[in-house]
Design a protein around this motif. Sequence first.
Motif, PDB file in Angstrom:
ATOM      1  N   UNK A 165       7.527   7.082   2.369  1.00  0.00           N
ATOM      2  CA  UNK A 165       6.301   7.579   1.722  1.00  0.00           C
ATOM      3  C   UNK A 165       5.786   6.562   0.709  1.00  0.00           C
ATOM      4  N   UNK A 166       6.686   5.990  -0.099  1.00  0.00           N
ATOM      5  CA  UNK A 166       6.280   5.000  -1.095  1.00  0.00           C
ATOM      6  C   UNK A 166       5.669   3.772  -0.434  1.00  0.00           C
ATOM      7  N   UNK A 167       6.299   3.296   0.633  1.00  0.00           N
ATOM      8  CA  UNK A 167       5.750   2.142   1.362  1.00  0.00           C
ATOM      9  C   UNK A 167       4.377   2.474   1.924  1.00  0.00           C
ATOM     10  N   UNK A 168       4.234   3.696   2.458  1.00  0.00           N
ATOM     11  CA  UNK A 168       2.948   4.109   3.022  1.00  0.00           C
ATOM     12  C   UNK A 168       1.878   4.182   1.939  1.00  0.00           C
ATOM     13  N   UNK A 169       2.250   4.717   0.754  1.00  0.00           N
ATOM     14  CA  UNK A 169       1.289   4.795  -0.353  1.00  0.00           C
ATOM     15  C   UNK A 169       0.853   3.399  -0.782  1.00  0.00           C
ATOM     16  N   UNK A 170       1.826   2.516  -0.960  1.00  0.00           N
ATOM     17  CA  UNK A 170       1.513   1.151  -1.415  1.00  0.00           C
ATOM     18  C   UNK A 170       0.637   0.428  -0.395  1.00  0.00           C
ATOM     19  N   UNK A 171       1.019   0.493   0.866  1.00  0.00           N
ATOM     20  CA  UNK A 171       0.252  -0.205   1.900  1.00  0.00           C
ATOM     21  C   UNK A 171      -1.144   0.388   2.065  1.00  0.00           C
TER      22      UNK A 171
ATOM     23  N   UNK B 286      -4.551  -7.129  -7.646  1.00  0.00           N
ATOM     24  CA  UNK B 286      -3.129  -7.414  -7.550  1.00  0.00           C
ATOM     25  C   UNK B 286      -2.351  -6.850  -8.733  1.00  0.00           C
ATOM     26  N   UNK B 287      -3.001  -6.793  -9.876  1.00  0.00           N
ATOM     27  CA  UNK B 287      -2.341  -6.198 -11.049  1.00  0.00           C
ATOM     28  C   UNK B 287      -2.097  -4.704 -10.836  1.00  0.00           C
ATOM     29  N   UNK B 288      -3.115  -4.047 -10.261  1.00  0.00           N
ATOM     30  CA  UNK B 288      -2.961  -2.612  -9.962  1.00  0.00           C
ATOM     31  C   UNK B 288      -1.854  -2.384  -8.939  1.00  0.00           C
ATOM     32  N   UNK B 289      -1.857  -3.224  -7.882  1.00  0.00           N
ATOM     33  CA  UNK B 289      -0.829  -3.085  -6.850  1.00  0.00           C
ATOM     34  C   UNK B 289       0.562  -3.381  -7.401  1.00  0.00           C
ATOM     35  N   UNK B 290       0.644  -4.402  -8.259  1.00  0.00           N
ATOM     36  CA  UNK B 290       1.935  -4.735  -8.854  1.00  0.00           C
ATOM     37  C   UNK B 290       2.427  -3.627  -9.765  1.00  0.00           C
ATOM     38  N   UNK B 291       1.515  -3.051 -10.507  1.00  0.00           N
ATOM     39  CA  UNK B 291       1.877  -1.947 -11.395  1.00  0.00           C
ATOM     40  C   UNK B 291       2.343  -0.732 -10.591  1.00  0.00           C
ATOM     41  N   UNK B 292       1.653  -0.464  -9.477  1.00  0.00           N
ATOM     42  CA  UNK B 292       2.055   0.641  -8.596  1.00  0.00           C
ATOM     43  C   UNK B 292       3.444   0.395  -8.019  1.00  0.00           C
ATOM     44  N   UNK B 293       3.706  -0.843  -7.586  1.00  0.00           N
ATOM     45  CA  UNK B 293       5.013  -1.175  -7.010  1.00  0.00           C
ATOM     46  C   UNK B 293       6.119  -0.974  -8.051  1.00  0.00           C
ATOM     47  N   UNK B 294       5.871  -1.416  -9.262  1.00  0.00           N
ATOM     48  CA  UNK B 294       6.884  -1.277 -10.308  1.00  0.00           C
ATOM     49  C   UNK B 294       7.156   0.198 -10.635  1.00  0.00           C
TER      50      UNK B 294
END
Length: 457
Positions: free
Chosen positions: A24-30, A154-162
């Motif tokens: 689910x997390x991978x799906x959300x991030x992608x 990319x900052x938003x995506x990086x923040x989401x990943x963290x």
Amino acid sequence: MNLSIKNRIAFISTLSVAVLSLLVFIAIYQSLKILSYSEIDEKLEFEATKHYNELLFEKDTVYFAYPEELLEREHLEIEVYPIYIELVNTEGKLLVKSDNLKSESIVNQTFKDPEKIFNTSASDKPLRQIQVELIKNDKDYGQLAIAVSIEDTQAVLQNLKQNLIAIYPILLLITFFGSRFISKITIRPLTKVADTVGIISAKNLNLRVKEIKGNDELSVLSRSINKFLDRIHESIEKEKQFTSNASHQLRTPLTAIKGNLEVLIRKKRTPEEYEETIEESIERIDRMNVALDNLLILARFDEDAKHLNKEEFDLIDLINFKIKLYKISIKEKKLKVRVNNQLKSLVIESNLHFFKIILDNLVSNAVKYSLPNQIISIDVFEKNTEILLSISNTGGDLKEEELHSIFEVFYRSKNTTEKGHGIGLALASKAAKLMGYSITVAVDQQTTFTLHIPKQQ
């Protein structure tokens, strides 16, 4: 790995949640990444189309029709959503470049595709770039590169990943301890069942586990355990009953035999006295064998009833056959046996083995307890929904108050002088019940036993 049920349930639940939440997390991030880049790509395609239409193509060169366009704020400043533009000819010579690029170059000289969007960088800032090969009338004029900053994306995506990475172990810990707590509550009834079963022994087989209401697995298990305990209790009670019965039947004749033999060896006896004592002992042993055989039949009844096979046979023929077996006793007592039946033959479907036990005991009792020179009447007739088989004899001195006890094991009438064990009628009664029949007895001038056979049988 020796884990308790609670920990096993918690471990399996945690493993399942770990795999599911990771997907689910991978799906959300992608999904967010694809959505963000698709919006940027749409803007790049729009800008590329707009600027391409503003180009003027001449013999060996290409230039913007409105160069003042490059002086717009979005091209000069490096702010939110700045646009970077660079135009080069086929030789890679710079023709036009937006001022916000300063000394940087964004054109990829190895680029060969007609149109491609990719990630690049300028001044250590991440860019999303579209590069268009300028072809007009089959002539190559160079390449146009347009890029926008994706630093915020990319900052938003990086923040989401963290955040997802930080949440992941917390989620697994919550799942593990939550599942462990829930499983503890869920299996608590099972623990109580185990505790109850643990204290049940031969001394307290009357104890039962508390049945769990409902139709789930635990309720089915509790009922199954109680049924299992019922069967064990029943088997042990049968064993106790058999032991008691056998002891009752063996103790008296064995005591008598022992007494006779002890008297016999105290002093020398005549051959006739030895022979008389030995014959009496043999007779007692024979009676013991008969009693043991009947006890074994009685003990095996319930097990035999599980394999109750039925077959067709002629009831009248079976009655006549049983009468012939007691022909010697009938002649000795000068009895007459009268069989009254509506039909010459009557075929019924039943278990022949159990039916022979019933008929044998009823006929043998009638012969044994009949007074000499009397008539034994055997009547077979139909009445309503039953076939009735009645056997009447005169004698036996059976009293009205004894009728409720005569089918009990070892019951013997106080008024009889005939030898017996008190097992025959108990055998006949139990065999009848197992086949769905019933036996009634009436006492008047005669004693009459009646076997009731439902017609559907």
